[in-house]
Design a protein around this motif. Structure first.
Motif, PDB file in Angstrom:
ATOM      1  N   PRO A  31     -10.483  -3.762 -27.499  1.00 51.83           N
ATOM      2  CA  PRO A  31     -11.425  -3.125 -26.575  1.00 51.83           C
ATOM      3  C   PRO A  31     -12.574  -2.382 -27.272  1.00 51.83           C
ATOM      4  CG  PRO A  31      -9.285  -2.032 -26.498  1.00 51.83           C
ATOM      5  CD  PRO A  31      -9.141  -3.223 -27.381  1.00 51.83           C
ATOM      6  N   CYS A  32     -12.363  -1.955 -28.500  1.00 54.80           N
ATOM      7  CA  CYS A  32     -13.413  -1.236 -29.229  1.00 54.80           C
ATOM      8  C   CYS A  32     -13.755  -2.006 -30.500  1.00 54.80           C
ATOM      9  CB  CYS A  32     -12.952   0.177 -29.595  1.00 54.80           C
ATOM     10  SG  CYS A  32     -12.631   1.227 -28.180  1.00 54.80           S
ATOM     11  N   LEU A  33     -15.000  -2.460 -30.587  1.00 53.28           N
ATOM     12  CA  LEU A  33     -15.473  -3.215 -31.744  1.00 53.28           C
ATOM     13  C   LEU A  33     -16.749  -2.565 -32.264  1.00 53.28           C
ATOM     14  CD1 LEU A  33     -15.155  -6.836 -30.279  1.00 53.28           C
ATOM     15  CD2 LEU A  33     -13.571  -5.712 -31.848  1.00 53.28           C
ATOM     16  N   GLY A  34     -16.824  -2.415 -33.567  1.00 48.91           N
ATOM     17  CA  GLY A  34     -18.026  -1.839 -34.161  1.00 48.91           C
ATOM     18  C   GLY A  34     -18.297  -2.424 -35.520  1.00 48.91           C
ATOM     19  N   ARG A  46     -16.546  -4.410 -40.315  1.00 52.71           N
ATOM     20  CA  ARG A  46     -16.328  -4.611 -38.886  1.00 52.71           C
ATOM     21  C   ARG A  46     -15.007  -3.942 -38.571  1.00 52.71           C
ATOM     22  NH1 ARG A  46     -16.581 -10.636 -37.427  1.00 52.71           N
ATOM     23  NH2 ARG A  46     -16.708  -9.784 -35.338  1.00 52.71           N
ATOM     24  N   MET A  47     -14.945  -3.265 -37.436  1.00 56.63           N
ATOM     25  CA  MET A  47     -13.756  -2.496 -37.083  1.00 56.63           C
ATOM     26  C   MET A  47     -13.362  -2.805 -35.647  1.00 56.63           C
ATOM     27  SD  MET A  47     -13.213   1.595 -37.622  1.00 56.63           S
ATOM     28  CE  MET A  47     -13.490   1.413 -39.377  1.00 56.63           C
ATOM     29  N   SER A  48     -12.062  -2.854 -35.413  1.00 55.85           N
ATOM     30  CA  SER A  48     -11.520  -3.070 -34.075  1.00 55.85           C
ATOM     31  C   SER A  48     -10.370  -2.086 -33.858  1.00 55.85           C
ATOM     32  CB  SER A  48     -11.002  -4.509 -33.938  1.00 55.85           C
ATOM     33  OG  SER A  48      -9.935  -4.754 -34.842  1.00 55.85           O
ATOM     34  N   PHE A  49     -10.238  -1.608 -32.616  1.00 54.55           N
ATOM     35  CA  PHE A  49      -9.105  -0.752 -32.277  1.00 54.55           C
ATOM     36  C   PHE A  49      -9.075  -0.474 -30.787  1.00 54.55           C
ATOM     37  CE2 PHE A  49     -12.464   1.998 -34.008  1.00 54.55           C
ATOM     38  CZ  PHE A  49     -12.744   2.826 -32.930  1.00 54.55           C
ATOM     39  N   ALA A  50      -7.961   0.114 -30.346  1.00 54.74           N
ATOM     40  CA  ALA A  50      -7.862   0.623 -28.986  1.00 54.74           C
ATOM     41  C   ALA A  50      -8.614   1.957 -28.955  1.00 54.74           C
ATOM     42  CB  ALA A  50      -6.402   0.805 -28.594  1.00 54.74           C
ATOM     43  N   GLY A  51      -8.955   2.432 -27.796  1.00 47.75           N
ATOM     44  CA  GLY A  51      -9.796   3.613 -27.647  1.00 47.75           C
ATOM     45  C   GLY A  51      -9.314   4.858 -28.344  1.00 47.75           C
ATOM     46  N   ASP A  52      -8.030   4.988 -28.562  1.00 44.74           N
ATOM     47  CA  ASP A  52      -7.520   6.188 -29.228  1.00 44.74           C
ATOM     48  C   ASP A  52      -7.198   5.919 -30.700  1.00 44.74           C
ATOM     49  OD1 ASP A  52      -5.362   4.587 -28.837  1.00 44.74           O
ATOM     50  OD2 ASP A  52      -4.139   6.066 -27.810  1.00 44.74           O
ATOM     51  N   GLU A  84     -14.791  14.442 -33.644  1.00 43.91           N
ATOM     52  CA  GLU A  84     -14.241  14.709 -34.987  1.00 43.91           C
ATOM     53  C   GLU A  84     -14.796  13.735 -36.014  1.00 43.91           C
ATOM     54  OE1 GLU A  84      -9.784  16.447 -34.460  1.00 43.91           O
ATOM     55  OE2 GLU A  84     -10.161  14.474 -33.547  1.00 43.91           O
ATOM     56  N   LEU A  85     -14.903  12.470 -35.633  1.00 45.20           N
ATOM     57  CA  LEU A  85     -15.439  11.472 -36.561  1.00 45.20           C
ATOM     58  C   LEU A  85     -16.910  11.734 -36.862  1.00 45.20           C
ATOM     59  CD1 LEU A  85     -13.747   8.243 -35.160  1.00 45.20           C
ATOM     60  CD2 LEU A  85     -13.074   9.585 -37.165  1.00 45.20           C
ATOM     61  N   ALA A  86     -17.674  12.094 -35.843  1.00 42.59           N
ATOM     62  CA  ALA A  86     -19.091  12.401 -36.045  1.00 42.59           C
ATOM     63  C   ALA A  86     -19.262  13.636 -36.924  1.00 42.59           C
ATOM     64  CB  ALA A  86     -19.789  12.600 -34.703  1.00 42.59           C
ATOM     65  N   ASP A  87     -18.412  14.632 -36.714  1.00 44.19           N
ATOM     66  CA  ASP A  87     -18.474  15.842 -37.537  1.00 44.19           C
ATOM     67  C   ASP A  87     -18.150  15.525 -38.989  1.00 44.19           C
ATOM     68  OD1 ASP A  87     -18.625  18.770 -37.930  1.00 44.19           O
ATOM     69  OD2 ASP A  87     -16.469  18.586 -38.318  1.00 44.19           O
ATOM     70  N   PHE A  88     -17.123  14.713 -39.212  1.00 45.06           N
ATOM     71  CA  PHE A  88     -16.782  14.376 -40.588  1.00 45.06           C
ATOM     72  C   PHE A  88     -17.881  13.545 -41.230  1.00 45.06           C
ATOM     73  CE2 PHE A  88     -15.122  12.048 -44.116  1.00 45.06           C
ATOM     74  CZ  PHE A  88     -14.590  13.087 -44.864  1.00 45.06           C
ATOM     75  N   LEU A  89     -18.473  12.637 -40.494  1.00 45.56           N
ATOM     76  CA  LEU A  89     -19.571  11.836 -41.043  1.00 45.56           C
ATOM     77  C   LEU A  89     -20.696  12.758 -41.518  1.00 45.56           C
ATOM     78  CD1 LEU A  89     -20.981   9.151 -41.658  1.00 45.56           C
ATOM     79  CD2 LEU A  89     -21.757   9.125 -39.272  1.00 45.56           C
ATOM     80  N   ALA A  90     -21.031  13.761 -40.728  1.00 41.62           N
ATOM     81  CA  ALA A  90     -22.067  14.724 -41.129  1.00 41.62           C
ATOM     82  C   ALA A  90     -21.643  15.484 -42.386  1.00 41.62           C
ATOM     83  CB  ALA A  90     -22.365  15.687 -39.987  1.00 41.62           C
ATOM     84  N   ALA A 130     -18.873   2.643 -38.538  1.00 41.57           N
ATOM     85  CA  ALA A 130     -18.332   1.529 -37.755  1.00 41.57           C
ATOM     86  C   ALA A 130     -17.415   2.041 -36.647  1.00 41.57           C
ATOM     87  CB  ALA A 130     -17.583   0.555 -38.660  1.00 41.57           C
ATOM     88  N   ALA A 131     -16.613   3.053 -36.932  1.00 37.83           N
ATOM     89  CA  ALA A 131     -15.717   3.616 -35.906  1.00 37.83           C
ATOM     90  C   ALA A 131     -16.521   4.231 -34.769  1.00 37.83           C
ATOM     91  CB  ALA A 131     -14.787   4.660 -36.526  1.00 37.83           C
ATOM     92  N   LEU A 132     -17.571   4.958 -35.104  1.00 40.30           N
ATOM     93  CA  LEU A 132     -18.405   5.552 -34.056  1.00 40.30           C
ATOM     94  C   LEU A 132     -19.093   4.469 -33.235  1.00 40.30           C
ATOM     95  CD1 LEU A 132     -19.813   8.589 -36.042  1.00 40.30           C
ATOM     96  CD2 LEU A 132     -18.248   8.671 -34.081  1.00 40.30           C
ATOM     97  N   ALA A 133     -19.540   3.399 -33.878  1.00 41.56           N
ATOM     98  CA  ALA A 133     -20.136   2.284 -33.146  1.00 41.56           C
ATOM     99  C   ALA A 133     -19.095   1.630 -32.239  1.00 41.56           C
ATOM    100  CB  ALA A 133     -20.723   1.262 -34.121  1.00 41.56           C
ATOM    101  N   ALA A 134     -17.871   1.469 -32.731  1.00 45.95           N
ATOM    102  CA  ALA A 134     -16.807   0.860 -31.935  1.00 45.95           C
ATOM    103  C   ALA A 134     -16.461   1.718 -30.731  1.00 45.95           C
ATOM    104  CB  ALA A 134     -15.568   0.627 -32.797  1.00 45.95           C
ATOM    105  N   LEU A 135     -16.399   3.014 -30.922  1.00 50.52           N
ATOM    106  CA  LEU A 135     -16.108   3.909 -29.794  1.00 50.52           C
ATOM    107  C   LEU A 135     -17.216   3.838 -28.754  1.00 50.52           C
ATOM    108  CD1 LEU A 135     -14.599   6.938 -31.707  1.00 50.52           C
ATOM    109  CD2 LEU A 135     -13.415   5.497 -30.036  1.00 50.52           C
TER     110      LEU A 135
END
Length: 142
Positions: A31-34, A46-52, A84-90, A130-135
């Protein structure tokens, strides 16, 4: 560049991380691809995962540093929120830019020697991008 400097960058623990990625196969039907790409080195992920962040999968085309960064990400991303992911990226961008201390993410110290190689910085950032794009893309698909 001396041999000892190169050995510090491509340490056995860093190289071993790349092998772990085989445990996380990319699923194009998730469901989540980035995807994220580095202009500086040509690396991509390229990353894939469920929303959580369950059932995470990665397909990485990167140097050992980029592969290690992806392995560090997948080891510890379960349950992390988009914020949390966006904060860590910064935080990691600031650290790579020389403006902050090493961020608080488990095992991130394994890629610390790569900070001295600006050409590798783009590859280090790829998993979080990629995770942020997938989300973001996953929200569009729901």
């Amino acid at each position: 560049m001396t041999g000892s400097t190169r050995a510090a960058l491509y340490s056995p623990p860093l190289l071993a991380l790349a092998v772990e990625l085989a445990d996380y196969p990319f699923d194009p039907s998730a469901p989540c691809l980035g995807e994220a790409n580095s202009r500086t080195c040509g690396s991509s992920i390229r990353m894939s995962f469920a929303g959580d962040m369950r059932d995470i999968g990665v397909k990485v085309s990167a140097c050992a540093v980029g592969q290690a960064s992806a392995a560090i990400f997948v080891r510890h991303c379960l349950g992390k929120s988009e914020a949390e992911l966006a904060d860590f990226l910064a935080q990691i961008e600031s650290w790579l830019g020389g403006n902050a201390n090493l961020p608080n993410w488990p095992d991130i110290h394994l890629i610390e020697p790569a900070r001295d190689y600006p050409g590798r910085h783009g590859a280090i950032l790829l998993p979080w991008k990629a995770a942020l794009a997938a989300l973001s893309n996953g929200a569009d698909r729901r």
